[in-house]
Motif scaffolding. Structure first.
Motif, PDB file in Angstrom:
ATOM      1  N   ALA A  65       0.877  -1.170   0.000  1.00 65.58           N
ATOM      2  CA  ALA A  65       0.000   0.000   0.000  1.00 65.58           C
ATOM      3  C   ALA A  65       0.914   1.219   0.000  1.00 65.58           C
ATOM      4  N   SER A  66       0.975   1.930  -1.139  1.00 57.12           N
ATOM      5  CA  SER A  66       2.043   2.904  -1.371  1.00 57.12           C
ATOM      6  C   SER A  66       1.526   4.335  -1.434  1.00 57.12           C
ATOM      7  N   PRO A  67       2.125   5.228  -0.645  1.00 57.39           N
ATOM      8  CA  PRO A  67       1.622   6.598  -0.515  1.00 57.39           C
ATOM      9  C   PRO A  67       1.683   7.408  -1.807  1.00 57.39           C
ATOM     10  N   LEU A  68       0.645   8.215  -1.996  1.00 57.86           N
ATOM     11  CA  LEU A  68       0.548   9.118  -3.150  1.00 57.86           C
ATOM     12  C   LEU A  68      -0.275  10.325  -2.736  1.00 57.86           C
ATOM     13  N   THR A  69       0.164  11.507  -3.121  1.00 63.36           N
ATOM     14  CA  THR A  69      -0.606  12.719  -2.855  1.00 63.36           C
ATOM     15  C   THR A  69      -0.588  13.618  -4.081  1.00 63.36           C
ATOM     16  N   LEU A  70      -1.730  14.227  -4.371  1.00 62.21           N
ATOM     17  CA  LEU A  70      -1.874  15.137  -5.513  1.00 62.21           C
ATOM     18  C   LEU A  70      -2.566  16.414  -5.055  1.00 62.21           C
ATOM     19  N   SER A  71      -2.064  17.542  -5.547  1.00 66.21           N
ATOM     20  CA  SER A  71      -2.706  18.819  -5.293  1.00 66.21           C
ATOM     21  C   SER A  71      -4.003  18.921  -6.089  1.00 66.21           C
ATOM     22  N   ASP A  72      -4.813  19.922  -5.756  1.00 66.94           N
ATOM     23  CA  ASP A  72      -6.044  20.149  -6.510  1.00 66.94           C
ATOM     24  C   ASP A  72      -5.741  20.402  -7.980  1.00 66.94           C
ATOM     25  N   GLU A  73      -4.664  21.144  -8.244  1.00 65.05           N
ATOM     26  CA  GLU A  73      -4.306  21.458  -9.635  1.00 65.05           C
ATOM     27  C   GLU A  73      -3.929  20.199 -10.404  1.00 65.05           C
ATOM     28  N   ALA A  74      -3.160  19.331  -9.755  1.00 61.20           N
ATOM     29  CA  ALA A  74      -2.765  18.088 -10.412  1.00 61.20           C
ATOM     30  C   ALA A  74      -3.976  17.200 -10.652  1.00 61.20           C
ATOM     31  N   MET A  75      -4.863  17.102  -9.666  1.00 60.60           N
ATOM     32  CA  MET A  75      -6.040  16.254  -9.822  1.00 60.60           C
ATOM     33  C   MET A  75      -6.981  16.818 -10.886  1.00 60.60           C
ATOM     34  N   GLU A  76      -7.030  18.131 -11.002  1.00 63.33           N
ATOM     35  CA  GLU A  76      -7.846  18.734 -12.060  1.00 63.33           C
ATOM     36  C   GLU A  76      -7.334  18.313 -13.429  1.00 63.33           C
ATOM     37  N   LYS A  77      -6.003  18.259 -13.582  1.00 66.46           N
ATOM     38  CA  LYS A  77      -5.430  17.808 -14.855  1.00 66.46           C
ATOM     39  C   LYS A  77      -5.799  16.352 -15.120  1.00 66.46           C
ATOM     40  N   VAL A  78      -5.773  15.531 -14.071  1.00 64.13           N
ATOM     41  CA  VAL A  78      -6.127  14.120 -14.232  1.00 64.13           C
ATOM     42  C   VAL A  78      -7.588  13.971 -14.651  1.00 64.13           C
ATOM     43  N   LEU A  79      -8.469  14.700 -14.000  1.00 67.25           N
ATOM     44  CA  LEU A  79      -9.908  14.544 -14.249  1.00 67.25           C
ATOM     45  C   LEU A  79     -10.364  15.184 -15.552  1.00 67.25           C
ATOM     46  N   SER A  80      -9.525  16.044 -16.134  1.00 67.05           N
ATOM     47  CA  SER A  80      -9.913  16.701 -17.387  1.00 67.05           C
ATOM     48  C   SER A  80      -9.215  16.106 -18.608  1.00 67.05           C
ATOM     49  N   ARG A  81      -8.592  14.946 -18.450  1.00 62.43           N
ATOM     50  CA  ARG A  81      -7.929  14.300 -19.582  1.00 62.43           C
ATOM     51  C   ARG A  81      -8.912  14.054 -20.730  1.00 62.43           C
ATOM     52  N   GLU A  82      -8.398  14.178 -21.945  1.00 60.84           N
ATOM     53  CA  GLU A  82      -9.251  13.903 -23.107  1.00 60.84           C
ATOM     54  C   GLU A  82      -9.425  12.416 -23.347  1.00 60.84           C
ATOM     55  N   GLU A  83      -8.443  11.625 -22.957  1.00 61.38           N
ATOM     56  CA  GLU A  83      -8.573  10.166 -23.037  1.00 61.38           C
ATOM     57  C   GLU A  83      -8.130   9.566 -21.719  1.00 61.38           C
ATOM     58  N   PRO A  84      -8.695   8.432 -21.331  1.00 61.42           N
ATOM     59  CA  PRO A  84      -8.391   7.876 -20.013  1.00 61.42           C
ATOM     60  C   PRO A  84      -6.951   7.386 -19.909  1.00 61.42           C
ATOM     61  N   SER A  85      -6.521   7.241 -18.695  1.00 58.60           N
ATOM     62  CA  SER A  85      -5.223   6.641 -18.422  1.00 58.60           C
ATOM     63  C   SER A  85      -5.143   5.266 -19.084  1.00 58.60           C
ATOM     64  N   ARG A  86      -3.956   4.887 -19.506  1.00 56.88           N
ATOM     65  CA  ARG A  86      -3.778   3.593 -20.174  1.00 56.88           C
ATOM     66  C   ARG A  86      -3.899   2.420 -19.207  1.00 56.88           C
ATOM     67  N   SER A  87      -3.855   2.698 -17.913  1.00 55.85           N
ATOM     68  CA  SER A  87      -4.049   1.658 -16.909  1.00 55.85           C
ATOM     69  C   SER A  87      -5.417   1.815 -16.274  1.00 55.85           C
ATOM     70  N   TRP A  88      -6.247   0.769 -16.374  1.00 59.37           N
ATOM     71  CA  TRP A  88      -7.529   0.800 -15.674  1.00 59.37           C
ATOM     72  C   TRP A  88      -7.332   0.700 -14.175  1.00 59.37           C
ATOM     73  N   TYR A  89      -6.474  -0.190 -13.755  1.00 61.10           N
ATOM     74  CA  TYR A  89      -6.272  -0.456 -12.330  1.00 61.10           C
ATOM     75  C   TYR A  89      -5.767   0.785 -11.601  1.00 61.10           C
ATOM     76  N   LEU A  90      -4.895   1.569 -12.242  1.00 63.15           N
ATOM     77  CA  LEU A  90      -4.284   2.734 -11.600  1.00 63.15           C
ATOM     78  C   LEU A  90      -4.902   4.046 -12.059  1.00 63.15           C
ATOM     79  N   ASP A  91      -6.057   3.995 -12.714  1.00 60.06           N
ATOM     80  CA  ASP A  91      -6.728   5.207 -13.196  1.00 60.06           C
ATOM     81  C   ASP A  91      -7.265   5.984 -11.997  1.00 60.06           C
ATOM     82  N   LEU A  92      -6.667   7.129 -11.714  1.00 65.14           N
ATOM     83  CA  LEU A  92      -7.061   7.896 -10.537  1.00 65.14           C
ATOM     84  C   LEU A  92      -8.460   8.476 -10.664  1.00 65.14           C
ATOM     85  N   SER A  93      -8.933   8.674 -11.895  1.00 63.32           N
ATOM     86  CA  SER A  93     -10.309   9.166 -12.041  1.00 63.32           C
ATOM     87  C   SER A  93     -11.319   8.103 -11.612  1.00 63.32           C
TER      88      SER A  93
END
Length: 400
Positions: free
Chosen positions: A216-244
């Motif tokens: 179980a590995s620590p990860l932290t994202l700012s609001d700005e970083a998470m906004e970039k993740v959630l506004s992607r035009e195409e999903p992350s290539r990993s389903w398992y690690l897709d933060l959205s």
């Protein structure tokens, strides 16, 4: 008790009896007994109300360790490399440009993951064993204007701690780049201030300075970083690690995404509870003091540290291999004779350094004293020009 199987084709595997080692390598470190006890407690479901409360507590404790108020602070289900890939694979979009370091093995892993995410990688150079120079980084940022900038705060392959972090992040933000920091060998052991240093994304591993089994590995994202993740035009290539998608499980909804590694979440909760009880700044100071004794012992017997004192990394000590000595033979002999684990170098420093951890529960006086005495004995037996007694004396003096 059920009867023993009489099936002659069944594998005949004995009881699990791993050796008892003292782990002073680059990770994992020794696990605190309280963490082991936490792992032996009963399982509950990953959506059980009691586990939801545990998830809340883990997130609160992680924020404390990272020194952040980021809402998006979670333990990723997987080893530190999973947290690393979650960070890079979600933040780096296809055709994004990412500026990455080349001053160590794990900077190279950053570059590899960014390419797999579809990013265009631009490298900023520094010799292995030295930190990134802020002026060089600033020039590279001006030339390439990247979308993402990554750096390794504590380079496990070289024993180098990156100083001047606020200078790097300020330069990157001048170009509107999201900053990703590798804190795998610093979280919980070396000064790290995510919010104060203006780091957008930081990932880590539990098995280093937190002294927790991987999983179980620590990860932290700012609001700005998470906004970039959630506004992607195409999903992350990993389903398992897709933060959205993970947002649905670790966010307010607590909706099913995957079955969390429940026992590993128990373990990181207890490891982080130990951090909070000790106090994060006290913990940083303990690592500096005990690693300082280790460093004094190595230098007292005549060995040289690889990095300069200015960017020495207390949690991972890179010690030069003496002339004429095979690092692998020394590591093997320490394991055989003393049940003591250290490691050799990687990449450009293969065969040139020992990598000696002083992390978490392993960072105790008795372990440091054992390490210095055992290393001196083995090196002396192999014919190295060392003074074992001088090393032990210097270590003991530093511990006083």
């Amino acid at each position: 008790m059920p009867p023993a199987s009489d099936d002659s084709s069944a594998p005949q595997v004995g009881e699990l009896t791993p050796p008892t080692r003292t782990l002073m390598g680059p990770g994992p470190s020794d696990v605190h007994p309280r963490v082991l006890r936490a792992m032996s407690t009963p399982l509950v479901g990953h959506l059980d109300p009691s586990f939801i409360e545990i998830m809340n507590e883990v997130q609160e404790l992680l924020r404390y360790a990272f020194r952040t108020d980021n809402q998006w602070t979670i333990p990723v289900s997987g080893t530190g490399s999973a947290s690393m890939e979650a960070a890079i694979g979600n933040v780096v979009e296809p055709e994004d440009t990412m500026l990455v370091p080349t001053n160590g093995y794990f900077g190279g892993r950053m570059a590899s993951m960014a390419r797999r995410a579809g990013g265009e990688v631009v490298e900023v150079d520094a010799p292995w064993g030295e930190p990134l120079d802020p002026a060089t980084v600033s020039d590279a940022l001006a030339e390439h204007d990247p979308d993402v900038f990554g750096f390794v705060h504590a380079e496990t392959s070289t024993g180098v701690r990156q100083p001047n972090v606020p200078e790097l992040t300020a330069a990157a933000h001048d170009h509107d780049a999201i900053v990703i920091a590798d804190t795998v060998t610093s979280l919980g052991g070396v000064e790290l201030r995510v919010d104060e240093w203006d780091i957008d994304v930081a990932y880590s591993g539990p098995q280093k300075c937190l002294s927790c089994p991987p999983g179980a590995s620590p990860l932290t994202l700012s609001d700005e970083a998470m906004e970039k993740v959630l506004s992607r035009e195409e999903p992350s290539r990993s389903w398992y690690l897709d933060l959205s998608l993970l947002e649905g499980y670790w966010g307010d909804e607590r909706a099913y995404h995957h079955t969390a590694p429940i026992t590993n979440v128990y373990s990181i909760r207890e490891a982080l509870r130990l951090v909070a009880e000790e106090g994060i700044e006290n913990r940083w100071a303990r690592h500096r003091r005990l690693a300082g004794a280790l460093k004094a012992g190595a230098e007292g017997m005549g060995l040289e540290m690889n990095p300069d004192d200015e960017y020495w990394l207390p949690s991972l000590n890179a010690v030069r291999v003496p002339d004429g000595i095979d690092d692998g033979e020394v590591c093997d002999e320490l394991l055989e004779r003393y049940d003591l684990e250290i490691a050799g170098g990687l990449g450009d420093l293969a065969g040139e350094i020992f990598r000696i951890g002083c992390m978490g529960y392993s960072a105790r006086p008795e372990n440091v004293t054992l390490l210095v005495a055992a290393l001196g004995d083995v090196l002396d037996d192999f014919g190295a020009d060392v003074d074992p007694d001088g090393g032990v004396a210097a270590c003991r003096e530093a511990l006083r």
